[in-house]
Design a protein around this motif. Structure first.
Motif, PDB file in Angstrom:
ATOM      1  N   UNK A 121       0.837  -1.203   0.000  1.00 36.11           N
ATOM      2  CA  UNK A 121       0.000   0.000   0.000  1.00 36.11           C
ATOM      3  C   UNK A 121       0.873   1.255   0.000  1.00 36.11           C
ATOM      4  N   UNK A 122       1.887   1.289   0.855  1.00 41.96           N
ATOM      5  CA  UNK A 122       2.762   2.461   0.936  1.00 41.96           C
ATOM      6  C   UNK A 122       3.518   2.673  -0.376  1.00 41.96           C
ATOM      7  N   UNK A 123       3.993   1.589  -0.955  1.00 39.72           N
ATOM      8  CA  UNK A 123       4.715   1.700  -2.225  1.00 39.72           C
ATOM      9  C   UNK A 123       3.803   2.243  -3.335  1.00 39.72           C
ATOM     10  N   UNK A 127       4.002   5.850  -5.412  1.00 42.58           N
ATOM     11  CA  UNK A 127       4.133   5.895  -6.871  1.00 42.58           C
ATOM     12  C   UNK A 127       3.034   6.715  -7.524  1.00 42.58           C
ATOM     13  N   UNK A 128       1.836   6.704  -6.927  1.00 39.76           N
ATOM     14  CA  UNK A 128       0.687   7.435  -7.498  1.00 39.76           C
ATOM     15  C   UNK A 128       0.083   8.338  -6.440  1.00 39.76           C
ATOM     16  N   UNK A 129       0.895   9.243  -5.931  1.00 37.91           N
ATOM     17  CA  UNK A 129       0.479  10.095  -4.820  1.00 37.91           C
ATOM     18  C   UNK A 129      -0.719  10.966  -5.177  1.00 37.91           C
ATOM     19  N   UNK A 130      -0.747  11.509  -6.371  1.00 37.65           N
ATOM     20  CA  UNK A 130      -1.827  12.416  -6.759  1.00 37.65           C
ATOM     21  C   UNK A 130      -3.183  11.705  -6.743  1.00 37.65           C
ATOM     22  N   UNK A 158       9.225  10.105   2.005  1.00 38.98           N
ATOM     23  CA  UNK A 158       9.816  11.315   1.433  1.00 38.98           C
ATOM     24  C   UNK A 158       8.778  12.393   1.163  1.00 38.98           C
ATOM     25  N   UNK A 159       7.550  11.987   0.885  1.00 45.38           N
ATOM     26  CA  UNK A 159       6.480  12.931   0.579  1.00 45.38           C
ATOM     27  C   UNK A 159       5.737  13.286   1.872  1.00 45.38           C
TER      28      UNK A 159
END
Length: 243
Positions: A121-123, A127-130, A158-159
């Protein structure tokens, strides 16, 4: 339609205070007529919008333990869940309604996901934060927050916008109601239906993640066969209300 009544709430408080066979036997008819049948009917109504998605629904029964007699523990909290078929429902995205002497909760949850799924889930949200943050924004517009149990030590992120979600050990997006007058009114069913609809987009997102996660775990030779081990269970009692 009204499903929750004062009689139901009084029974739930009673079974909590008197969690014993003698008390239950004296109040079995109350359980059947004021708890079991109403929640069964409520489950059918809440399920209708999700039938087309080939989902299923289930309602909790009185016995807390799935083992057979002697029965030692009874439920004082009942739930309805709506989801796709799964072996371990606590690890699976679920739409739910829960009623206890304290009140009601309803919405979405994955109550006990595998740690490996939460890593997946975190990965994926990294990768598709938006896409993920847009879903969170839609929930917040409807006054619903994504909560859940948190790790004692948050995972590196990091985000900064994603940091609150990297802390999650489970995922919950729910509303709760404690006002007994509202609970015992027809307004409750409409509020539950609206909330389930509001969180359904997030349910679909997590269900797709779960499908991708399961696919990623299978080796090529396993994809051609059912890898789920057989589970042998004793025959259930004939009385449906036991389950």
């Amino acid at each position: 339609m009204q499903y929750i009544t004062e009689e139901m709430l009084e029974f739930l408080a009673g079974i909590r205070s008197h969690n014993e066979k003698e008390w239950f036997e004296k109040h079995k008819e109350v359980y059947l007529n004021a708890v079991y049948e109403p929640l069964k009917a409520m489950s059918e109504e809440l399920y209708q919008p999700y039938k087309k998605y080939e989902m299923m629904h289930k309602t909790a029964r009185i016995y807390r333990d799935a083992n057979f007699p002697p029965y030692l523990h009874y439920r004082d909290t009942f739930w309805i869940y709506i989801r796709h078929e799964a072996v371990y429902w606590s690890q699976t995205p679920t739409l739910f309604f829960e009623i206890s002497p304290e009140g009601a909760k309803f919405g979405f949850r994955i109550s006990s996901p595998e740690p490996r799924f939460m890593e997946f889930f975190r990965n994926q949200i990294a990768e598709s934060a938006e896409t993920f943050l847009n879903l969170i924004s839609e929930l917040e517009k409807k006054q619903i927050s994504l909560t859940g149990e948190e790790y004692k030590h948050p995972k590196p992120c990091e985000n900064q916008e994603l940091l609150p979600y990297f802390k999650k050990k489970s995922l919950v997006a729910e509303k709760s109601i404690t006002d007994r007058k509202f609970l015992c009114s027809e307004k409750l069913t409409a509020e539950i239906q609206k909330t389930l609809s509001d969180v359904f987009g997030f349910y679909q997102y997590c269900y797709e993640l779960m499908q991708n996660y399961e696919a990623s775990r299978q080796k090529p030779e396993q994809k051609k066969q059912d890898t789920q081990p057989e589970i042998f269970m004793r025959k259930a009692p004939e009385q449906d209300f036991m389950w």
